[in-house]
Design a protein around this motif. Structure first.
Motif: not given
Ligand SMILES: Cc1ncc(COP(=O)(O)O)c(C=O)c1O
Length: 298
Positions: A37, A85, A87, A89-91, A120-123, A160-163, A257
């Motif tokens: 990472r 790797h 990432h 951040g989020s949102q 990572g994710g973050g979208l 790695e999409p989550g939200r 979340y």
């Protein structure tokens, strides 16, 4: 957790620091694929608690440290470095930081022809009427354009999409318990709050809400929870139409979340999770009981 991952046969493990390398080398007996990472030093326009790719981030290694970690991994007879790797951040409602992160990890140099670049994710997602979130197409195009510009031709990309996968799939239903008028804004108190949704308090996330039987419009209200502090405000200044005690109030876009950060503050029992499809409803997580809360007491 690393031992559990290795024991479960996890294909790839992301290494955050040099201590992880020490630990893994002790645990692994066969070959284990790993990614490093990397801190891309990219500022993302999101709440500071959700930004993870800036220079001072607690996650991952700076580019010079990642280069040292890569050298160490290449010398390992058990750990096989497969790639990197990031990432950021989020949102994220702007795609530019995703592209900057790809450019930043390219500065690590050649990692092999088929190296893995886990981005990572973050979208971000649309929580309010005024939010404008990138589409999945725009997001993926940003990543693939940046990869074509900066990464080797055969690079393998992972996201790695989550939200963005789950946020819009859920809404939270509250019961209005108290309505207080005669103040600058009506105050509507519900039977939930920061026990089931910490996003407004932790990240300043804004949500919309509606009375389920009178959708849209109405008087400006503060939607507050049941917990013992003024910070337990779910939404400030949100229009609700003629809210009254007993009304069901829906807060949409709570699929990410909220359940995962839900808690038992003030001894509040966590609500059930109900899946609905084609007019059918199925409880997939039952409502918590007081016995559940006391189970670990001895
Ligand atoms: C390493 C990593 N990847 C992916 C995600 C998912 O991010 P999001 O839900 O913003 O898509 C997270 C979230 O914390 C994360 O820490």
């Amino acid at each position: 957790e690393l031992a559990m991952a290795v024991g479960a046969g996890a294909g790839t493990i992301v290494i955050d620091n040099f201590d992880d390398i020490d630990r893994l080398e002790k645990i692994v007996t066969d070959e284990q694929r790993v990614l490093i990472r990397v801190i891309p030093d990219v500022e993302a326009d999101t709440h500071e608690a959700m930004a993870t790719g800036h220079a001072g981030s607690k996650f991952g290694l700076s580019v010079p440290d990642a280069v040292r970690a890569a050298a160490r991994l290449r010398a390992s007879d058990r750990l096989r470095l497969d790639g990197v790797h990031v990432h950021v951040g989020s949102q994220l409602l702007d795609t530019a930081p995703f592209a900057r992160a790809v450019e930043a990890i390219a500065s690590l140099g050649e990692l092999g022809e088929h190296a893995v670049y886990d981005l990572g994710g973050g979208l971000g997602v649309r929580y309010t009427y005024t939010d404008q979130a990138p589409t999945v197409d725009e997001y993926v195009r940003t990543l693939t354009d940046a990869a074509r510009a900066h990464l080797p031709a055969n690079a393998r990309l992972i996201i790695e999409p989550g939200r963005s996968l789950v946020a819009e799939s859920a809404l939270t239903l509250y019961r209005a318990v108290t309505v207080k008028r005669g103040r600058p804004r009506a105050l509507v108190a519900v039977d939930g709050g920061m026990g089931d949704n910490l996003e407004p308090m932790l990240y300043g996330q804004r949500f919309e809400a509606t009375v389920t039987s009178r959708v849209g419009g109405g008087e400006p209200c503060d939607l507050v929870g049941r917990h013992c502090e003024s910070g337990d405000t779910l939404i400030r200044d949100v229009p609700l139409r003629a809210p009254a005690v007993g009304d069901l109030i829906a807060v949409p876009v709570t699929g990410a979340y909220c359940y995962s950060i839900s808690n038992n503050y003030n001894g509040a029992r966590r609500p059930p999770v109900v899946f609905c499809h084609d007019g059918e409803a199925r409880a997939v997580v039952r409502r918590e009981t007081y016995e559940d809360l006391l189970r670990r007491d001895q």
